[in-house]
Enzyme design. Structure first.
Site, short mmCIF file in Angstrom:
data_model
loop_
_atom_site.label_atom_id
_atom_site.label_comp_id
_atom_site.label_asym_id
_atom_site.label_seq_id
_atom_site.Cartn_x
_atom_site.Cartn_y
_atom_site.Cartn_z
N GLY B 128 0.80 -1.22 0.00
CA GLY B 128 0.00 0.00 0.00
C GLY B 128 0.83 1.26 0.00
N GLU B 129 2.14 1.14 -0.04
CA GLU B 129 3.00 2.33 -0.08
C GLU B 129 3.77 2.35 -1.40
OE1 GLU B 129 4.87 3.30 3.71
OE2 GLU B 129 3.29 2.26 4.78
N MET B 130 5.02 1.87 -1.40
CA MET B 130 5.77 1.90 -2.65
C MET B 130 5.53 0.65 -3.50
SD MET B 130 9.06 3.80 -0.95
CE MET B 130 10.07 4.20 -2.36
#
Lengths: 336, 336
Positions: B128-130
């Site tokens: 859900g980030e990078m």
């Protein structure tokens, strides 16, 4: 027909060389001229523009700034086939580099903006890019005391306007030129700046006709040309090019010729970003624009020349942005 | 029970003051100490880390870098309630500032990473980030000749590893301290650095008990505390805090106390980002942590003090990243 087109272009270029070559006092008349360093007329205006260029509060989400897609750490591009916009929207076209963009005949691939100032307002209000409106962007800036003070210093008014915003961004972008490439040093007489392979690539670039479109200080950017002169270009992209602006069927698939300055940094290539490497781009251009099949060796020599076009990248301190105030409208990254 | 807790905290702080105040040769023993400028032990390592910090090629999309959510133009945060990740994923928690983060007792709101090096790998591999993996990130770097050369210069090996990547990023982050705030100047004896209103806000900050948790050079960051000591904190956030790490029910809603350094820049506040302004944050903290209702005047004085904690922001040139090679795996912004 296509060969005639190339011939007429080549003649036009030859005429322009005779004028512009002399201006640089070069020994030989070359179709490419060195880039001059930027002379900033109004440093305070450009400094304000630099802040705005990096300020994601000009987007609805508070996450996307000019620098998101025209990243000055990465050749003034995002190095993506097509760009990511608000809510991860898949953009329709490859983000052109902002580097040396002040030399372009017009802005965007289809030239729909006359200049950088006209361009700068586009992405802010494009639902698939920054997803905001000019009014809301101005409201945000007007709520930030340090911005209001800086706009007042630069423009003499208490009221921020979108015209001021785009004028400042354009002034910053005009500073983003890239002089002192090895090729420019060579042009100016330092014959050791290129090796024999690179010089041979440049000769081939000229003799093959690449230079018919990629000429001038920006090695392009100064004309519209049909993508697919000799052979149709096959692409899934729906971009129609210049005809979207002129309404003329004759302008279909005419795109602004991209600058080749810093081309080693601005991958992937073409309006659809479908050429991942310079090797692929040179192969395709030779085939569809010039009716040529370059050998591997020829291709490699042209690529070697192209890599000498990387100039000094803009060098400046990362701007520190003034904080929002309690009255600043908050970004809406996940709103409808 | 809650008052007892505050008392014991206050006593603990008093003990620490007696030690740390003396180290700075201050007239009075204050619970907050000035921040020292960063001393970079290995500048080449930090310089490499700076490039990596700005390099979106450490993400699957090629669009998100460390600086996307810990933006050094904006107080080392994204100024969003919760962050935007790969494919515009809505993050579960507010991005803490990277500024002065080397002073934190541990990293992340729940302290699940022991230090900056351990933290740096998290977002890269978080879907859900990078949205990338450590292996793919290393493959990208290994394919870029200028990075390979720089890693070799710094680490002496031809093989890039994720340990080297996170070590370099951490070394850069250790340089991101913010000395010379007006409050620090005042602490060091320049009594004109604060006005009477700000000094009065500081006194109130101490007398009210804020300083029980927000103390030390970072004015926080050095302990975990329950969010909602006197009154339960109402939030839609699902973050459970420290219990997610320890598995202990007693640690539910215990979060790392955030630093208040540069707090004027790091809005919105709390782990859920639900306090948009300092005024709201002070009101909520007084109410749920201390059982106090600050008057408007008291609140304003504390806020005035908090705004004196803004220090020198990190000042450095925007890094220019080395270009990908023909062998570099291309980013996948729109892939599954």
């Amino acid at each position: 027909m296509s060969k005639q087109r190339i011939l007429s272009l080549t003649l036009a270029v030859a005429a322009s060389i005779a004028v512009s070559g002399a201006a640089y006092g070069l020994d030989s008349k070359e179709p490419i001229q060195p880039i001059a360093a930027a002379k900033t007329k109004n440093p305070a205006l450009a400094e304000l523009g630099k802040k705005l260029y990096f300020d994601a509060r000009l987007s609805k989400s508070g996450f996307i700034s000019c620098n998101s897609c025209h990243n000055l750490s990465m050749g003034g591009t995002d190095n993506l086939k097509t760009s990511i916009g608000d809510h991860w929207h898949e953009g329709p076209i490859n983000a052109p580099t902002v580097l040396n963009s002040s030399m372009n005949v017009a802005q965007f691939w289809d030239g729909r903006a006359a200049d950088l100032k006209a361009q700068a307002g586009g992405p802010i209000a494009n639902p698939g890019e920054m997803g905001f409106t000019h009014k809301l962007a101005v409201d945000v800036l007007q709520s930030i005391p340090a911005y209001v003070a800086e706009f007042k210093m630069v423009f003499g008014s208490d009221q921020v306007t979108i015209e001021e915003v785009t004028k400042a961004i354009a002034a910053f972008e005009e500073t983003l030129v890239t002089p002192n490439s090895r090729f420019d040093k060579w042009l100016k007489g330092d014959k050791k700046a290129l090796n024999a392979n690179e010089v041979s690539g440049y000769k081939l670039f000229k003799e093959s006709g690449c230079v018919a479109c990629h000429n001038g200080p920006a090695v392009g950017g100064n004309s519209y040309q049909k993508m697919g002169v000799v052979e149709a270009y096959k692409t899934a992209s729906k971009a129609e090019g210049r005809s979207a602006v002129t309404g003329k069927d004759a302008d279909r698939f005419n795109f602004k010729v991209p600058t080749l300055r810093n081309v080693e940094l601005t991958y992937p290539y073409f309006h659809d970003g479908e050429a991942a490497t310079l090797k692929q781009a040179v192969e395709t251009m030779g085939r569809i624009q010039l009716g040529k099949k370059f050998s591997d060796d020829e291709n490699a020599r042209i690529v070697a020349f192209l890599k000498t076009l990387t100039g000094d990248q803009p060098s400046f301190k990362l701007p520190i942005l003034p904080p929002s105030s309690d009255l600043t409208p908050r970004p809406q990254p996940f709103g409808k």
